[in-house]
Design a protein around this motif. Structure first.
Motif, PDB file in Angstrom:
ATOM      1  N   GLY A   1     -17.549 -60.214 -15.231  1.00 57.88           N
ATOM      2  CA  GLY A   1     -18.538 -61.745 -15.913  1.00 57.88           C
ATOM      3  C   GLY A   1     -17.815 -62.625 -16.560  1.00 57.88           C
ATOM      4  O   GLY A   1     -16.555 -62.808 -16.666  1.00 57.88           O
ATOM      5  N   GLU A   2     -18.805 -63.493 -16.990  1.00 57.89           N
ATOM      6  CA  GLU A   2     -18.162 -64.691 -17.915  1.00 57.89           C
ATOM      7  C   GLU A   2     -18.019 -64.325 -19.212  1.00 57.89           C
ATOM      8  O   GLU A   2     -18.228 -63.374 -19.681  1.00 57.89           O
ATOM      9  N   VAL A   3     -17.004 -64.952 -19.723  1.00 55.76           N
ATOM     10  CA  VAL A   3     -16.279 -64.655 -21.214  1.00 55.76           C
ATOM     11  C   VAL A   3     -17.576 -65.067 -22.209  1.00 55.76           C
ATOM     12  O   VAL A   3     -18.166 -65.953 -22.140  1.00 55.76           O
ATOM     13  N   PRO A   4     -17.769 -63.825 -22.953  1.00 55.56           N
ATOM     14  CA  PRO A   4     -19.229 -63.873 -23.876  1.00 55.56           C
ATOM     15  C   PRO A   4     -18.731 -64.918 -24.801  1.00 55.56           C
ATOM     16  O   PRO A   4     -17.259 -65.458 -24.978  1.00 55.56           O
ATOM     17  N   GLU A   5     -19.704 -65.747 -25.295  1.00 52.60           N
ATOM     18  CA  GLU A   5     -19.679 -67.007 -26.217  1.00 52.60           C
ATOM     19  C   GLU A   5     -18.818 -66.766 -27.344  1.00 52.60           C
ATOM     20  O   GLU A   5     -18.056 -67.478 -27.708  1.00 52.60           O
ATOM     21  N   GLU A   6     -18.659 -65.692 -28.139  1.00 53.45           N
ATOM     22  CA  GLU A   6     -18.380 -65.288 -29.092  1.00 53.45           C
ATOM     23  C   GLU A   6     -16.620 -65.102 -29.118  1.00 53.45           C
ATOM     24  O   GLU A   6     -15.839 -65.195 -30.213  1.00 53.45           O
ATOM     25  N   TYR A   7     -16.040 -65.092 -27.804  1.00 57.20           N
ATOM     26  CA  TYR A   7     -14.821 -64.803 -27.567  1.00 57.20           C
ATOM     27  C   TYR A   7     -13.938 -66.262 -26.900  1.00 57.20           C
ATOM     28  O   TYR A   7     -12.743 -66.191 -26.626  1.00 57.20           O
ATOM     29  N   LYS A   8     -14.764 -67.354 -26.690  1.00 61.34           N
ATOM     30  CA  LYS A   8     -14.493 -68.281 -25.872  1.00 61.34           C
ATOM     31  C   LYS A   8     -13.507 -69.260 -26.557  1.00 61.34           C
ATOM     32  O   LYS A   8     -12.517 -69.464 -25.935  1.00 61.34           O
ATOM     33  N   ASP A   9     -13.542 -69.446 -28.008  1.00 65.20           N
ATOM     34  CA  ASP A   9     -12.370 -70.283 -28.425  1.00 65.20           C
ATOM     35  C   ASP A   9     -11.207 -69.332 -28.754  1.00 65.20           C
ATOM     36  O   ASP A   9     -10.086 -69.902 -28.445  1.00 65.20           O
ATOM     37  N   LYS A  10     -11.092 -67.950 -28.850  1.00 69.50           N
ATOM     38  CA  LYS A  10      -9.981 -67.164 -28.928  1.00 69.50           C
ATOM     39  C   LYS A  10      -9.184 -67.087 -27.702  1.00 69.50           C
ATOM     40  O   LYS A  10      -7.998 -67.164 -27.522  1.00 69.50           O
ATOM     41  N   VAL A  11     -10.111 -66.972 -26.599  1.00 70.25           N
ATOM     42  CA  VAL A  11      -9.700 -67.067 -25.142  1.00 70.25           C
ATOM     43  C   VAL A  11      -8.866 -68.162 -24.934  1.00 70.25           C
ATOM     44  O   VAL A  11      -7.685 -68.217 -24.190  1.00 70.25           O
ATOM     45  N   GLU A  12      -9.480 -69.494 -25.295  1.00 68.05           N
ATOM     46  CA  GLU A  12      -8.653 -70.847 -24.823  1.00 68.05           C
ATOM     47  C   GLU A  12      -7.321 -70.891 -25.586  1.00 68.05           C
ATOM     48  O   GLU A  12      -6.456 -71.295 -25.116  1.00 68.05           O
ATOM     49  N   GLU A  13      -7.391 -70.504 -27.126  1.00 69.17           N
ATOM     50  CA  GLU A  13      -6.351 -70.689 -27.933  1.00 69.17           C
ATOM     51  C   GLU A  13      -5.031 -69.676 -27.460  1.00 69.17           C
ATOM     52  O   GLU A  13      -4.275 -70.019 -27.061  1.00 69.17           O
ATOM     53  N   LEU A  14      -5.566 -68.254 -26.855  1.00 75.73           N
ATOM     54  CA  LEU A  14      -4.502 -67.366 -26.342  1.00 75.73           C
ATOM     55  C   LEU A  14      -4.027 -67.864 -25.013  1.00 75.73           C
ATOM     56  O   LEU A  14      -2.702 -67.726 -24.910  1.00 75.73           O
ATOM     57  N   ARG A  15      -5.041 -68.498 -24.127  1.00 84.21           N
ATOM     58  CA  ARG A  15      -4.497 -68.928 -22.947  1.00 84.21           C
ATOM     59  C   ARG A  15      -3.699 -70.192 -22.953  1.00 84.21           C
ATOM     60  O   ARG A  15      -2.476 -70.248 -22.392  1.00 84.21           O
ATOM     61  N   ALA A  16      -3.940 -71.038 -23.847  1.00 78.82           N
ATOM     62  CA  ALA A  16      -3.123 -72.068 -24.196  1.00 78.82           C
ATOM     63  C   ALA A  16      -1.580 -71.696 -24.259  1.00 78.82           C
ATOM     64  O   ALA A  16      -0.525 -72.266 -23.949  1.00 78.82           O
ATOM     65  N   LYS A  17      -1.448 -70.729 -25.301  1.00 76.97           N
ATOM     66  CA  LYS A  17      -0.218 -70.130 -25.552  1.00 76.97           C
ATOM     67  C   LYS A  17       0.531 -69.651 -24.458  1.00 76.97           C
ATOM     68  O   LYS A  17       1.667 -69.811 -24.357  1.00 76.97           O
ATOM     69  N   LEU A  18      -0.234 -68.651 -23.801  1.00 77.80           N
ATOM     70  CA  LEU A  18       0.230 -68.069 -22.718  1.00 77.80           C
ATOM     71  C   LEU A  18       0.819 -69.015 -21.579  1.00 77.80           C
ATOM     72  O   LEU A  18       1.942 -69.056 -21.010  1.00 77.80           O
ATOM     73  N   VAL A  19       0.163 -70.215 -21.122  1.00 77.57           N
ATOM     74  CA  VAL A  19       0.385 -71.167 -20.303  1.00 77.57           C
ATOM     75  C   VAL A  19       1.670 -71.648 -20.706  1.00 77.57           C
ATOM     76  O   VAL A  19       2.525 -71.851 -19.880  1.00 77.57           O
TER      77      VAL A  19
END
Length: 713
Positions: free
Chosen positions: A216-234
């Motif tokens: 499914g889509e990323v739940p709203e409460e996790y979106k900011d954390k996902v973007e932060e962690l993804r940017a670090k991973l990239v």
């Protein structure tokens, strides 16, 4: 469920779709439980075997099922087709999996498995983090440059903390973790993971084994954390690849496939370690882990080649890991099977092995016949005609092959790096109960020693008893139990004894003269020796400084043999002597009376003379001890450790428990687990790992020497 592929179709799987992987971890991190899930999801088994029910497929020995621990590494072959978006072909991949023990006493099983694997999954407990044995197996994997993925298991457990474990990985393993997933919730709120690169949430609605995750889509409460962690991973991935780094700095879009391709290379080069999370017991997070094995761990082609030496020469040679190359393989494990006899587990690196053919053992310099070839699934087996590069198989029919031997084509001999094992730290006396047990016991012990390189057998000349040595009390207990069950040998067993060593603290010299005149031909051997201490753990070194033929060349090695035999007997309290350099610098001989035997005796006498002024000391094994205890018992545990000559290294608070690390002599720690349990009402646990040898305090040395002398009188 994925369709099952018959292992007979295995030849159709190209080399780039093979993964030789091992599952390594601290005891109780959930390693075997994870293996069972992998077997279930890959269609290898139709029912999940639970460790706590004594039904785990990979734990097939009676002792493993009774104790709920893994004792021997088990090998199996299975197949997996990637589940989610992948940058690699969507087709069946073949996994050759080895599930290794987590208990320190069975360290040899981990060592030999890592030697032949291309990649590893390290399982960590989400509430315990990186524990002491996790560090040990990680260092073992470092030694053989094995690329790894980490799986943070038990996310549903009380005290689970994913990011604390990631921090632990950075501090204790000293690697750069690439966080691939964000767990949604923890403890009883844990419901799934979010894949960061794909920005997809995987929900496991219930914990039934065959439940497919809902994407499914990323739940709203996790979106900011996902973007932060993804940017670090990239950023982490881009830093390992020059082309991506340019794109990154130019703010250009980097595709998921580009990121995965670069990450695969970074993992194989051991620059990054991908981190996944889940709960094996609750059947959560296993499918993304299996996809990660396909996407990031190497195939034999990624390893490209192995290097070895030409037997008897320093010349280096290499072999490409392909079937068209000359054959090379490594024997990494020997097992006694009640049905087919001796099984030798072999990793084929290059070329092919055919059933019924002859191959050359370059380590022993002998030809061996391949009687039968077997594909193993724990203790079940399937007969095959041939094995090619990249496979792990068992061979029936080898006579002389030992653990760590190289097998190769006789026309192109090669010797691969062997396997090194730790020295035993504990021993016990064992004697047969009846006359009929006597012969059987010798045979049983020889077979067990052939299987396990950390198990040693010696005879005590003074008492006539057999002394067996191993890595810990549990190790020896299991071996004695196996002797009774598998070989039907009844034996009386003494109390475990610490494996002390003897050494010297200063330089000294000694003269050894052996003269015997008793009618007819006499005996004459004469040597001058200089002895000096070496660094701890470096063992014995012999140096020949004879010039001008004072001692003829043919008598040098017999003198060395006499020295070594005397070192084995010890001079202080009958324990083997170690960490010593012996230089033979002068001597004399007799044209008629000198012989090999005379110089062997002279070497022994020279050592006896030299050690008198060398400041002899006893060494004892020191263990690294890690105790996990509720806070209220911390004072009692530390106080008790102090009374055991332990040096506290540090304490670390983790949730409501304290982890105490210390260095303590093994002699003071026997039976410690039972004492710790009663002191903490069963709430504390401990792990002991061999650390190093150190000098025994003088008062204890005096007591041991006195006991030894009393035993001899």
């Amino acid at each position: 469920m994925v369709p099952t592929i018959k292992t007979t179709d295995r030849d159709k799987i190209p080399l780039e779709r093979i993964r030789n992987i091992g599952i390594i971890a601290h005891i109780d991190a959930g390693k075997t439980t994870t293996s069972e899930r992998i077997l279930f999801y890959t269609g290898r088994t139709y029912k999940i075997g639970e460790v706590h029910e004594g039904a785990a497929t990979m734990d097939w020995m009676a002792q493993e099922q009774e104790r709920g621990i893994t004792i021997v590494s088990a090998a199996t072959t299975t197949f997996w087709t990637p589940h989610f978006d992948t940058h690699l072909p969507v087709a069946p991949y073949r996994f050759n999996i080895i599930d290794t023990p987590g208990h320190v006493d069975f360290t040899a099983e981990v060592e030999r498995s890592l030697r032949v694997l291309d990649g590893g999954i390290t399982v960590l407990d989400a509430s315990e983090g990186v524990q002491s044995q996790s560090e040990t197996v990680w260092r073992q994997a470092d030694k053989y440059n094995v690329p790894r993925i980490c799986f943070v298991n038990k996310m549903d457990k009380l005290g689970a903390d994913f990011f604390a474990v990631v921090q632990d990985i950075i501090e204790k393993f000293g690697v750069t973790p690439a966080v691939m997933v964000l767990p949604m919730g923890s403890e009883n709120q844990f419901k799934g993971v979010i894949q960061l690169l794909e920005r997809k949430a995987l929900f496991w609605k219930d914990n039934a084994a065959d439940t497919e995750p809902e994407v499914g889509e990323v739940p709203e409460e996790y979106k900011d954390k996902v973007e932060e962690l993804r940017a670090k991973l990239v950023e982490q991935i881009a830093e390992t690849d020059d082309v991506l780094l340019e794109k990154y700095f130019a703010d250009e879009e980097i595709t998921v496939n580009e990121l995965k391709t670069a990450l695969r290379k970074a993992v194989i080069d051991y620059k990054l370690v991908p981190i996944y999370a889940g709960s094996s017991l609750k059947n959560t997070g296993i499918q993304p882990l299996l996809d990660a094995v396909v996407e990031y761990l190497p195939s034999p082609l990624d390893i490209d080649h192995i290097t070895g030496t030409v037997p008897g020469k320093e010349e280096e040679v290499s072999r490409k890991l392909i079937p068209d190359e000359k054959m090379s393989a490594l024997a990494f494990k020997i097992q006694t099977d009640p049905h087919v006899g001796k099984l030798t587990y072999v990793r084929v690196y290059s070329g092919m092995i055919k059933s019924g053919s002859y191959i050359y053992n370059s380590s022993q310099g002998e030809k061996e016949r391949v009687g039968r070839l077997l594909l193993m699934h724990a203790n079940e087996r399937e007969e095959i005609d041939s094995a090619r590069a990249g496979e792990i198989v068992a061979v029936v029919g080898f006579k002389s092959t030992k653990t760590g031997d190289t097998l190769c084509d006789e026309t192109a001999p090669i010797q691969l790096e062997g396997i090194t094992f730790a020295e035993p730290v504990i021993s016990l006396a064992i004697e047969p109960k009846t006359k009929s047990d006597q012969e059987k016991m010798g045979l049983a012990l020889a077979k067990l020693a052939e299987e396990d390189p950390t198990f040693t057998i010696k005879s005590n000349q003074e008492t006539g008893q057999t002394i067996i040595g191993g890595m810990g009390e549990l190790h020896l207990e299991i071996l004695v139990d196996r002797m009774k069950r598998e070989f039907k040998v009844d034996a009386n067993v003494g109390a475990p004894q610490v494996a002390y060593r003897e050494t010297i603290t200063r330089q000294s010299q000694g003269e050894g003269k052996y003269i015997k005149q008793s009618g007819g031909r006499g005996q004459y051997g004469h040597v001058f020796l200089r002895i000096e201490p070496r660094d701890r753990g470096t063992g014995y070194e012999f140096v020949n400084e004879i010039t001008g033929g004072a001692v003829p060349r043919e008598y040098i090695e017999p003198a060395n043999k006499g020295i070594q035999e005397s070192l084995e007997r010890g001079f202080l309290a009958g324990y083997p002597m170690t960490d010593i350099k012996v230089t033979l610098y002068d001597g004399s001989y007799h044209e008629v009376d000198s012989s090999e035997m005379a110089f062997k005796m002279a070497g022994s006498l020279g050592m006896r003379e030299a050690v008198k002024n060398a400041g002899m000391v006893l060494l004892e094994p020191i263990m690294k001890v890690e105790v996990t205890t509720p806070e209220e018992y911390m004072g009692d545990v530390i106080g008790d450790m102090g009374s055991r000559r332990a040096q506290i290294q540090g304490t670390n608070q983790r949730g409501s428990v304290v982890i105490i690390t210390a260095l303590a002599p093994l002699a003071e720690m026997q039976g410690y687990v039972t004492i710790l349990r009663s002191m903490t009402k069963g709430r504390a646990s401990s792990v002991m790992l061999p650390s190093h040898y150190d000098i025994v305090p003088q008062n204890i040395t005096d007591r041991i020497v006195k006991e030894h002398q009393g035993g001899m009188n």
